[in-house]
Write a protein that holds these residues in place. Structure first.
Motif, mmCIF file in Angstrom:
data_model
loop_
_atom_site.group_PDB
_atom_site.id
_atom_site.type_symbol
_atom_site.label_atom_id
_atom_site.label_comp_id
_atom_site.label_asym_id
_atom_site.label_seq_id
_atom_site.Cartn_x
_atom_site.Cartn_y
_atom_site.Cartn_z
ATOM 1 N N LYS A 10 51.724 48.788 37.440
ATOM 2 C CA LYS A 10 50.435 48.561 36.786
ATOM 3 C C LYS A 10 50.223 49.549 35.657
ATOM 4 C CE LYS A 10 47.036 46.892 39.958
ATOM 5 N NZ LYS A 10 45.833 47.151 40.725
ATOM 6 N N GLU A 34 40.908 51.229 49.605
ATOM 7 C CA GLU A 34 40.168 50.084 49.048
ATOM 8 C C GLU A 34 39.221 49.555 50.094
ATOM 9 O OE1 GLU A 34 42.292 46.884 47.277
ATOM 10 O OE2 GLU A 34 42.931 48.116 45.597
ATOM 11 N N GLU A 62 41.659 49.234 38.242
ATOM 12 C CA GLU A 62 41.853 47.787 38.101
ATOM 13 C C GLU A 62 42.261 47.228 39.451
ATOM 14 O OE1 GLU A 62 44.705 44.420 37.023
ATOM 15 O OE2 GLU A 62 45.041 46.249 38.095
ATOM 16 N N ASP A 63 41.623 46.127 39.810
ATOM 17 C CA ASP A 63 41.939 45.500 41.083
ATOM 18 C C ASP A 63 42.309 44.054 40.797
ATOM 19 O OD1 ASP A 63 42.202 45.692 43.820
ATOM 20 O OD2 ASP A 63 40.265 44.751 44.164
ATOM 21 N N SER A 64 43.448 43.608 41.330
ATOM 22 C CA SER A 64 43.814 42.223 41.041
ATOM 23 C C SER A 64 44.154 41.468 42.300
ATOM 24 C CB SER A 64 44.969 42.141 40.045
ATOM 25 O OG SER A 64 45.729 43.290 40.060
ATOM 26 N N SER A 79 44.994 40.249 48.809
ATOM 27 C CA SER A 79 46.354 40.129 48.274
ATOM 28 C C SER A 79 47.258 41.288 48.657
ATOM 29 C CB SER A 79 46.305 40.013 46.748
ATOM 30 O OG SER A 79 45.723 38.791 46.388
ATOM 31 N N SER A 80 46.711 42.468 48.615
ATOM 32 C CA SER A 80 47.534 43.625 48.878
ATOM 33 C C SER A 80 48.030 43.616 50.334
ATOM 34 C CB SER A 80 46.675 44.840 48.552
ATOM 35 O OG SER A 80 47.257 45.967 48.916
ATOM 36 N N PHE A 83 50.553 40.805 50.771
ATOM 37 C CA PHE A 83 51.846 41.153 50.172
ATOM 38 C C PHE A 83 52.629 42.079 51.106
ATOM 39 C CE2 PHE A 83 54.759 43.567 47.516
ATOM 40 C CZ PHE A 83 55.481 42.516 46.982
ATOM 41 N N PHE A 105 46.149 34.380 38.841
ATOM 42 C CA PHE A 105 45.969 35.809 39.045
ATOM 43 C C PHE A 105 44.659 36.184 38.369
ATOM 44 C CE2 PHE A 105 50.718 36.652 39.273
ATOM 45 C CZ PHE A 105 50.674 37.334 40.490
ATOM 46 N N PHE A 138 56.485 43.133 39.422
ATOM 47 C CA PHE A 138 56.228 43.683 40.755
ATOM 48 C C PHE A 138 55.389 42.681 41.540
ATOM 49 C CE2 PHE A 138 51.733 44.794 40.290
ATOM 50 C CZ PHE A 138 51.575 44.843 38.918
ATOM 51 N N GLY A 139 55.153 43.000 42.794
ATOM 52 C CA GLY A 139 54.256 42.189 43.628
ATOM 53 C C GLY A 139 54.666 40.720 43.669
ATOM 54 N N PHE A 140 53.705 39.850 43.403
ATOM 55 C CA PHE A 140 53.930 38.410 43.500
ATOM 56 C C PHE A 140 54.604 37.810 42.251
ATOM 57 C CE2 PHE A 140 50.078 39.146 46.198
ATOM 58 C CZ PHE A 140 50.598 38.727 47.413
ATOM 59 N N ASP A 141 55.004 38.639 41.308
ATOM 60 C CA ASP A 141 55.611 38.113 40.075
ATOM 61 C C ASP A 141 56.768 37.126 40.320
ATOM 62 O OD1 ASP A 141 53.878 39.322 38.337
ATOM 63 O OD2 ASP A 141 55.163 41.026 37.881
ATOM 64 N N LYS A 158 55.613 38.921 29.910
ATOM 65 C CA LYS A 158 54.502 38.806 30.872
ATOM 66 C C LYS A 158 53.261 39.488 30.307
ATOM 67 C CE LYS A 158 52.781 40.679 35.211
ATOM 68 N NZ LYS A 158 52.939 41.656 36.287
ATOM 69 N N HIS A 163 46.977 38.254 33.366
ATOM 70 C CA HIS A 163 45.580 38.553 33.722
ATOM 71 C C HIS A 163 45.228 39.985 33.307
ATOM 72 C CE1 HIS A 163 48.453 39.672 36.725
ATOM 73 N NE2 HIS A 163 47.593 40.277 37.508
ATOM 74 N N ARG A 164 46.211 40.886 33.473
ATOM 75 C CA ARG A 164 45.975 42.299 33.130
ATOM 76 C C ARG A 164 45.806 42.441 31.618
ATOM 77 N NH1 ARG A 164 49.461 43.787 36.216
ATOM 78 N NH2 ARG A 164 47.973 43.893 37.911
HETATM 79 P P1 IMP Z 1 45.868 45.651 43.812
HETATM 80 O O1 IMP Z 1 45.107 45.302 42.593
HETATM 81 O O2 IMP Z 1 46.752 46.830 43.551
HETATM 82 O O3 IMP Z 1 45.003 45.771 45.035
HETATM 83 O O4 IMP Z 1 46.877 44.459 44.018
HETATM 84 C C1 IMP Z 1 46.743 43.476 44.984
HETATM 85 C C2 IMP Z 1 48.075 42.831 45.269
HETATM 86 O O5 IMP Z 1 48.377 41.941 44.219
HETATM 87 C C3 IMP Z 1 49.241 43.809 45.386
HETATM 88 O O6 IMP Z 1 50.069 43.398 46.430
HETATM 89 C C4 IMP Z 1 49.973 43.688 44.066
HETATM 90 O O7 IMP Z 1 51.348 43.876 44.219
HETATM 91 C C5 IMP Z 1 49.643 42.260 43.667
HETATM 92 N N1 IMP Z 1 49.545 42.201 42.204
HETATM 93 C C6 IMP Z 1 48.620 42.801 41.428
HETATM 94 N N2 IMP Z 1 48.881 42.568 40.126
HETATM 95 C C7 IMP Z 1 49.993 41.816 40.097
HETATM 96 C C8 IMP Z 1 50.793 41.293 39.045
HETATM 97 O O8 IMP Z 1 50.562 41.483 37.835
HETATM 98 N N3 IMP Z 1 51.859 40.588 39.429
HETATM 99 C C9 IMP Z 1 52.189 40.366 40.723
HETATM 100 N N4 IMP Z 1 51.509 40.849 41.729
HETATM 101 C C10 IMP Z 1 50.420 41.573 41.427
#
Ligand code: IMP
Length: 179
Positions: A10, A34, A62-64, A79-80, A83, A105, A138-141, A158, A163-164
């Motif tokens: 991030k 969180e 930032e929270d996604s 999501s976190s 994951f 996202f 990373f994550g769900f990419d 990307k 979204h970011r």
């Molecule tokens: P948080 O914003 O760090 O709480 O993310 C929540 C979850 O979403 C985590 O498991 C992240 O890996 C995933 N995540 C957040 N942003 C992205 C992204 O840009 N791509 C893929 N996964 C994401």
């Protein structure tokens, strides 16, 4: 400007977009608990309020989350946790036999300007792939299809559409307007 996160992926993305806006980002690599909440906004505001008790200079967090439409927005604010527990493999399994693959996202920024907290959001629409693909991001990419590539297959591209990127554009333009 201070950006608080313990997620290196991030931070890297945020720093790259900040460069375009000529904004210097300082990374505070810090994990914070969180709180639970029904929306990303609620979680981001609660977290920022807590951090603002300690950190007196301007900062943002930032929270996604990933929202899958046929699963009524699951995992969304969870999501976190999802994951960490079932991961990308688990999501693909959950989606087996489901034809409608739409997902988005969403990213929410909570910005503490030294006295109050403001939020911004950014969304990108795509689909959940049928297999894990790509080594970047990373994550769900690796399971998020944007067109016919996953985010993990898009490399730095990307960063042009995510979204970011979208939430940061709103946030950084508002900072520039105030400057
Ligand atoms: P948080 O914003 O760090 O709480 O993310 C929540 C979850 O979403 C985590 O498991 C992240 O890996 C995933 N995540 C957040 N942003 C992205 C992204 O840009 N791509 C893929 N996964 C994401």
């Amino acid at each position: 400007m201070l950006f608080i996160t313990s997620n290196k992926g991030k931070f890297k993305e945020v720093k790259e977009v900040a460069k375009i806006f000529s904004i210097e980002i300082e990374w505070l690599n810090r994990e914070y608990e969180e709180p639970q909440g029904e929306s990303l906004e609620e979680i981001a505001i609660k977290s920022a309020k807590k951090l603002a008790k300690e950190i007196k200079e301007p900062f943002f967090i930032e929270d996604s989350g990933l929202f899958i439409e046929s699963l009524n927005g699951f995992p969304g604010p969870y999501s976190s946790y999802v994951f960490k527990t079932i991961g990308n493999k688990g999501i693909i399994k959950l989606m087996e036999g489901i034809e409608s693959r739409g997902a988005y996202f969403k990213a929410v920024i909570a910005f503490f300007d030294g006295s109050e907290i403001k939020t911004f959001d950014g969304i990108v629409y795509g689909e959940i792939s049928r297999e894990i693909r790509g080594g970047g991001g990373f994550g769900f990419d690796p399971i998020f299809l944007y067109g016919n590539r996953t985010f993990a297959e898009m490399g730095d591209e990307k960063n042009l559409v995510s979204h970011r990127r979208r939430v940061l554009e709103k946030f950084f333009s508002s900072l520039k307007k105030q400057a």
